[in-house]
Structures are given as structure tokens and as C-alpha cells.
Scaffold this active site. Structure first.
Site, PDB file in Angstrom:
ATOM      1  N   GLU A 122     -95.111  57.297 -63.035  1.00  0.00           N
ATOM      2  CA  GLU A 122     -96.595  57.243 -63.078  1.00  0.00           C
ATOM      3  C   GLU A 122     -96.959  56.161 -63.601  1.00  0.00           C
ATOM      4  O   GLU A 122     -98.423  56.666 -64.399  1.00  0.00           O
ATOM      5  CB  GLU A 122     -97.370  58.708 -63.111  1.00  0.00           C
ATOM      6  CG  GLU A 122     -97.233  59.541 -61.831  1.00  0.00           C
ATOM      7  CD  GLU A 122     -97.524  60.980 -61.994  1.00  0.00           C
ATOM      8  OE1 GLU A 122     -98.902  61.227 -62.810  1.00  0.00           O
ATOM      9  OE2 GLU A 122     -97.390  61.407 -61.296  1.00  0.00           O
ATOM     10  N   ARG A 170     -85.419  68.100 -63.214  1.00  0.00           N
ATOM     11  CA  ARG A 170     -86.586  66.613 -63.938  1.00  0.00           C
ATOM     12  C   ARG A 170     -87.345  67.460 -65.336  1.00  0.00           C
ATOM     13  O   ARG A 170     -87.863  67.263 -65.129  1.00  0.00           O
ATOM     14  CB  ARG A 170     -86.904  65.998 -62.598  1.00  0.00           C
ATOM     15  CG  ARG A 170     -87.380  64.877 -63.613  1.00  0.00           C
ATOM     16  CD  ARG A 170     -88.601  64.278 -62.138  1.00  0.00           C
ATOM     17  NE  ARG A 170     -89.263  63.325 -63.173  1.00  0.00           N
ATOM     18  CZ  ARG A 170     -91.072  62.985 -62.578  1.00  0.00           C
ATOM     19  NH1 ARG A 170     -91.239  63.999 -62.529  1.00  0.00           N
ATOM     20  NH2 ARG A 170     -91.038  62.186 -63.217  1.00  0.00           N
ATOM     21  N   ASN A 201     -94.319  60.584 -56.709  1.00  0.00           N
ATOM     22  CA  ASN A 201     -95.046  62.075 -56.891  1.00  0.00           C
ATOM     23  C   ASN A 201     -96.632  61.791 -55.656  1.00  0.00           C
ATOM     24  O   ASN A 201     -96.704  60.621 -55.864  1.00  0.00           O
ATOM     25  CB  ASN A 201     -95.599  62.138 -58.186  1.00  0.00           C
ATOM     26  CG  ASN A 201     -94.333  61.944 -58.874  1.00  0.00           C
ATOM     27  OD1 ASN A 201     -93.276  61.928 -58.839  1.00  0.00           O
ATOM     28  ND2 ASN A 201     -94.603  61.778 -60.360  1.00  0.00           N
ATOM     29  N   HIS A 261     -93.101  59.722 -69.789  1.00  0.00           N
ATOM     30  CA  HIS A 261     -93.563  60.790 -69.469  1.00  0.00           C
ATOM     31  C   HIS A 261     -94.840  60.852 -69.886  1.00  0.00           C
ATOM     32  O   HIS A 261     -95.255  61.531 -70.968  1.00  0.00           O
ATOM     33  CB  HIS A 261     -92.860  61.488 -69.051  1.00  0.00           C
ATOM     34  CG  HIS A 261     -94.090  62.571 -68.029  1.00  0.00           C
ATOM     35  ND1 HIS A 261     -93.245  63.213 -66.701  1.00  0.00           N
ATOM     36  CD2 HIS A 261     -95.097  62.698 -67.758  1.00  0.00           C
ATOM     37  CE1 HIS A 261     -94.381  64.091 -65.948  1.00  0.00           C
ATOM     38  NE2 HIS A 261     -95.318  63.834 -67.145  1.00  0.00           N
ATOM     39  N   TYR A 315     -99.859  63.731 -54.408  1.00  0.00           N
ATOM     40  CA  TYR A 315    -100.291  65.158 -54.321  1.00  0.00           C
ATOM     41  C   TYR A 315    -101.421  65.637 -53.329  1.00  0.00           C
ATOM     42  O   TYR A 315    -101.997  66.185 -53.036  1.00  0.00           O
ATOM     43  CB  TYR A 315    -101.281  65.813 -56.190  1.00  0.00           C
ATOM     44  CG  TYR A 315    -100.292  65.803 -57.378  1.00  0.00           C
ATOM     45  CD1 TYR A 315     -99.480  66.744 -57.504  1.00  0.00           C
ATOM     46  CD2 TYR A 315     -99.350  64.817 -56.719  1.00  0.00           C
ATOM     47  CE1 TYR A 315     -98.963  67.505 -57.918  1.00  0.00           C
ATOM     48  CE2 TYR A 315     -98.379  65.281 -58.518  1.00  0.00           C
ATOM     49  CZ  TYR A 315     -98.096  66.634 -58.657  1.00  0.00           C
ATOM     50  OH  TYR A 315     -97.661  67.421 -59.513  1.00  0.00           O
ATOM     51  N   GLU A 327     -92.616  65.141 -57.487  1.00  0.00           N
ATOM     52  CA  GLU A 327     -93.595  65.771 -57.969  1.00  0.00           C
ATOM     53  C   GLU A 327     -94.211  66.201 -57.050  1.00  0.00           C
ATOM     54  O   GLU A 327     -94.607  65.103 -55.701  1.00  0.00           O
ATOM     55  CB  GLU A 327     -94.380  65.352 -59.306  1.00  0.00           C
ATOM     56  CG  GLU A 327     -94.157  65.672 -60.587  1.00  0.00           C
ATOM     57  CD  GLU A 327     -94.819  64.676 -61.722  1.00  0.00           C
ATOM     58  OE1 GLU A 327     -96.068  65.213 -61.255  1.00  0.00           O
ATOM     59  OE2 GLU A 327     -94.125  64.339 -62.643  1.00  0.00           O
TER      60      GLU A 327
HETATM   61  O1  IFM Z   1     -99.345  67.505 -64.872  1.00  0.00           O
HETATM   62  C1  IFM Z   1     -98.890  66.153 -63.967  1.00  0.00           C
HETATM   63  C2  IFM Z   1     -97.857  65.703 -64.437  1.00  0.00           C
HETATM   64  O2  IFM Z   1     -97.552  64.978 -65.867  1.00  0.00           O
HETATM   65  C3  IFM Z   1     -97.283  63.907 -63.482  1.00  0.00           C
HETATM   66  N1  IFM Z   1     -98.053  64.230 -62.451  1.00  0.00           N
HETATM   67  C4  IFM Z   1     -99.069  65.280 -62.071  1.00  0.00           C
HETATM   68  C5  IFM Z   1     -98.709  66.345 -62.972  1.00  0.00           C
HETATM   69  C6  IFM Z   1    -100.102  67.181 -61.870  1.00  0.00           C
HETATM   70  O3  IFM Z   1    -101.742  66.489 -62.578  1.00  0.00           O
END
Ligand code: IFM
Length: 471
Positions: free
Chosen positions: A180, A91, A309, A135, A311, A379
Site C-alpha cells: 500500500e 503473508r 488489497n 509494510h 476493503y 488483503e
Molecule cells: O491493518 C491494515 C494493514 O496494515 C494494511 N491494510 C489495511 C489493514 C486494515 O486497516
């Protein structure tokens, strides 16, 4: 039905990969401004990030993406790394200002050629390209005309998407419109931590709406340009929000943060409506007059997949000082303070490691949206702050635990059609306002020389992917 995740076993998850369905896509991800460099080469126009990085104090170490990993020149190294890793898919994002330096009008053939060569090389190695069209690197010329605050930018985005899809459709099937949109709108136009660095109320909410409208228009434009074989989706960053305590005030704060961060995006895209309470949340900040009849139908166009995504999970406490402030000008000011959960390990960035949040995100989506399309985790990753390619066991554990949580979510709820996992990121890169300190890569990058060195996690993932395929 509410499904729960057993955290205790996750804490001791072995560093193995869980069972996944046949056809599950293993991949990694990057983004143009974070890796390409070469910002003034071959006629590329300026992006809002080029300008933002020049603002004193905006980016740690006064860094920028001007050189980054120099992938504009070293893309063959990246493709070699991908092939060595054995992933099914890569990606990456296309830089709008490389294709249309002024955001509209004149096309830069050299910019298109770059992605053309990259796509060719990926296909030659049997790696499926997943192309993200936006992005975060808006052409500065469009920002000068109002950027995402204006409706016009949504139309320009659809034109650009159509152009790229038309050029690459013979080899690219998987398209992601936006990455995002929360970050491009609220973090960029309300918090001012990202480009273009604005701190606005109405403007940030307009940006969020116009990004979504641009997404809807781009889906139609890509399908028109690329035909029936195109599969089109959007990537949202989702973080479940839990109240810091059981108090009513903290619960209400968690709900507000959920509306701003998650549901402002999931509900229009997947459900065709802004969530209840959204207008009340922003009363006094915006009259939402940028909305037009028919927008939500366009925004909720059926998708071929959703990119998630994930985290971390957020923990929210009420911050009563901010909420009733009549001078509230930023859409990020919703009277919430984020708190760090006690006893939870963190990544190098201090982000709590809570795979249960991924389980909750995925099962929550399946429970709330009856027409949820297939899902890819586009992600998921963890950063360290040390600058060397030494063994990175924390990354290995992170990947194994999150994959295990995702697989358990899919097993727990058959409405969830989980199709793949992309680790962020293939290589260390420019981490936006944090500069080059945090390193998310499976491969270390020496920024002085551009040399890529696979880390232990790269070898570990390669071996696990091979074993999955029985070779
Ligand atoms: O680096 C970023 C990415 O560009 C978008 N999602 C989160 C990642 C980590 O912060």
C-alpha cells in the site's frame, strides 16, 4: 466493455465459498509492526512507527506496537493457528529495522534469524511464505535523512530487499515489495495520520514516486539475488470511487480522488505512465522535479503478480472550499469530501460493506491493463470493536460475499487471472493510528496475556477450505 455486479444476490450470499480454479491459494496476512512487539530486542533499530506512536495524540489510547501480539516470541502459536486453519500460504512482512537497524550498513544476524526460523516452521507445515518487504516500518535513521522524500531511500530499499531475498531465497518464492504505497506516502507524508506524520505537498508526492522507484529497483534486486524461481509483485490498496451524485462537480471530485488514491500507483506500475490529469491535479503543490528520465521504465518492470488489497468503495463529493486554496500545502487536499452511502451496512470501523467494489476493482484492472499479471487478493477483511472471541457472523458473511464477488469477476472477464485470497488478518493486532480497538482477526488476542482464541470465522473458514480440498 463495462461489467456490472448484481448486488441484490450478494446481499443474500450464502456463507459458502464459491468455486475457484485448482491451485487457488488460500491464505491470511499480517504485518511486522502490527504483531511482533519486541521493538527493542536483539538489536532492532527504531522505526518511524516507534517514534510516531510517542507523539501525543497520534495514536488512539496512546498505544504502540511495542508489545502488540508479541509474535516475535509467540510465532509458534501463530504457525499453529495457520496450520490448524489449513491455509496454503501466510503473508507476513519483514521489519527493515530488524535486519538493518540503521536502514543501511551493519546487518543484525539476530533479526535475520527470526525470519529464518519462521520460514522454516512454515515450510515444515507445508505453508507457503509470501514475504512483504515493506509494510510501513521505515528505519528512523533513514527518515532522519529525509525518508521517502529522497531518492536515496529507494536505493537503500533495493539493497535491503536484495539482502533478505538472498538469505531466504532457498525457501521463499513469493515476494511483495511494498504494501500500500498510497498509505506510506499520502497518509504518512500528506495527511499526517500515519508515520512519519508529515503534512506536505511536494514531499508526499516525492515519497510516492520514490516508493515506486524503490519497488522497481527492488524487483530487479530480488530477481538478481533469488534467481529465476522468484515471483515478485507489489500490493496496492485499491478503492473504486463513485460520485456522490450525478453532478459534474461530484464526478470531477470522484475522478480527482481516483487519480490520487488508485491511478497514481496503478498507472506507473502497470502502464508505465502517470495518468492524464495527474500533473494538473497537483499544479501549485509540486513541480514534480523529483522525476528523472528512466524512472518510469524501472517502475513498470514486468511483475509476476499484482497484490490487491480491497476493503471498501469510496463515495466522493466536491468540496469546493479546499480545491482552489492557494495556500494548499498537503497533497491530500484535492477538494474532495467523502460521504457515507445511504442504506449500506458497515463494519465496526464504519467502512461500507460493498463487495461490488471488489468486482469493479478486479474487472477494471483487467479492462485497463492489457498486460495485467496474475492477481492475488492480498488483503480483505472486516473489523469489529468488541473485545471478546464471541461468534462473528458478520465476518463470515463478509468473507463469503467478497469471495463470491471476486470469483464472479474472474468468471466475467477471462483476462483476469485470479490466483488467491488472503484474509486480513490471522489475529487481532495493532491497527495503526486506531490502536487496539478494531479487531480484524480470525483469532482473538488477549493483549494482557497474548492468548490467541480462534473465533467462529476461523472454524468456518477452516471447514470450507477442507471441504474445497475434499478432505
Ligand atoms: O491493518 C491494515 C494493514 O496494515 C494494511 N491494510 C489495511 C489493514 C486494515 O486497516
Amino acid at each position: 466493455m463495462s461489467l456490472t455486479y448484481d448486488d441484490t444476490s450478494a446481499a443474500h450470499a450464502p456463507a459458502t465459498l464459491p468455486e475457484v480454479p485448482a491451485g487457488f491459494v488460500w491464505g491470511t496476512a499480517t504485518a511486522a509492526y502490527q504483531i511482533e512487539g519486541a521493538v527493542d530486542v536483539d538489536g532492532r533499530g527504531e522505526s518511524i512507527w516507534d517514534v510516531f506512536c510517542r507523539r501525543p495524540g497520534a495514536v488512539a489510547g496512546a498505544a504502540s506496537g511495542a508489545v502488540a501480539c508479541d509474535s516475535y516470541h509467540r510465532w509458534r502459536d501463530d504457525v499453529d493457528l495457520l496450520a490448524g486453519l489449513g491455509v496454503d500460504a501466510y503473508r507476513f512482512s519483514v521489519a527493515w529495522p530488524r535486519i538493518l537497524p540503521a536502514g543501511r550498513g551493519e546487518i543484525s544476524p539476530a533479526g535475520l534469524d527470526y525470519y529464518d526460523r519462521l520460514v522454516d516452521a512454515l515450510c515444515e507445515r507445508g505453508i507457503r511464505p509470501f514475504v512483504t518487504l515493506y509494510h510501513w516500518d521505515l528505519p528512523q535513521a533513514l527518515e532522519d535523512g529525509g525518508g521517502w522524500r529522497t531518492r536515496d531511500t529507494a536505493d537503500r530499499f533495493a539493497e535491503y530487499a536484495s539482502l533478505v531475498a538472498g538469505a531466504l531465497q532457498d525457501r521463499v518464492r513469493d515476494w511483495i515489495t511494498l504494501n500500500e504505497p498510497y498509505c506510506s506516502s499520502i497518509v504518512g507524508y500528506a495527511e499526517g495520520r500515519h508515520a512519519p506524520g508529515a503534512t506536505e505537498g511536494h514531499g508526499a508526492l516525492a515519497a510516492a514516486h520514490h516508493l515506486l522507484l524503490g519497488h522497481g529497483r527492488a524487483v530487479a534486486a530480488i530477481r538478481a539475488a533469488a534467481g529465476a524461481r522468484a515471483r515478485v509483485g507489489i500490493t496496492l490498496n485499491l478503492s473504486p470511487v463513485v460520485p456522490a451524485t450525478d453532478s459534474d462537480a461530484d464526478r470531477a471530485a470522484a475522478h480527482r480522488l481516483d487519480l490520487m488514491l488508485n491511478r497514481q500507483f496503478t498507472d506507473p506500475v502497470l502502464g508505465g505512465a502517470y495518468p492524464d490529469g495527474f500533473e494538473r491535479l497537483y499544479a501549485g503543490v509540486s513541480d514534480l522535479s523529483f522525476r528523472r528520465d528512466g524512472d518510469l521504465e524501472r517502475i513498470s518492470v514486468p511483475l509476476d503478480f499484482l497484490g490487491v488489497n480491497y476493503y471498501y468503495r469510496l463515495h466522493a463529493a466536491d468540496a469546493p472550499h479546499a480545491q482552489p486554496d492557494p495556500a494548499r500545502r498537503s497533497a491530500a487536499d484535492i477538494g474532495v469530501r467523502q460521504v457515507q452511502p445511504g442504506g449500506v451496512a458497515t463494519t465496526g470501523l464504519g467502512w461500507p460493506i460493498e463487495p461490488a467494489g471488489l468486482f469493479d476493482t478486479l474487472t477494471g484492472l483487467a479492462g485497463r491493463f492489457p498486460k495485467l499479471p496474475p492477481v492475488y487478493i492480498t488483503e480483505n477483511g472486516c473489523a469489529e470493536l468488541r473485545d471478546n472471541p464471541d461468534p462473528d457472523p458478520e465476518r463470515i458473511a463478509f468473507i463469503a460475499e467478497h469471495l463470491s464477488a471476486a470469483a464472479r469477476a474472474a468468471a466475467a472477464d477471462d483476462r483476469l487471472d485470479l490466483r488467491g485470497y488472503f484474509y486480513w488478518s490471522l489475529i487481532d493486532n495493532f491497527e495503526w493510528a486506531r490502536g487496539y480497538g478494531p479487531r480484524f482477526g480470525l483469532a482473538h488476542v488477549d493483549y494482557a496475556t497474548g492468548t490467541r482464541t480462534p473465533k467462529a470465522s476461523y472454524h468456518w473458514l477452516r471447514d470450507r477450505i477442507r471441504a474445497r480440498r475434499g478432505r
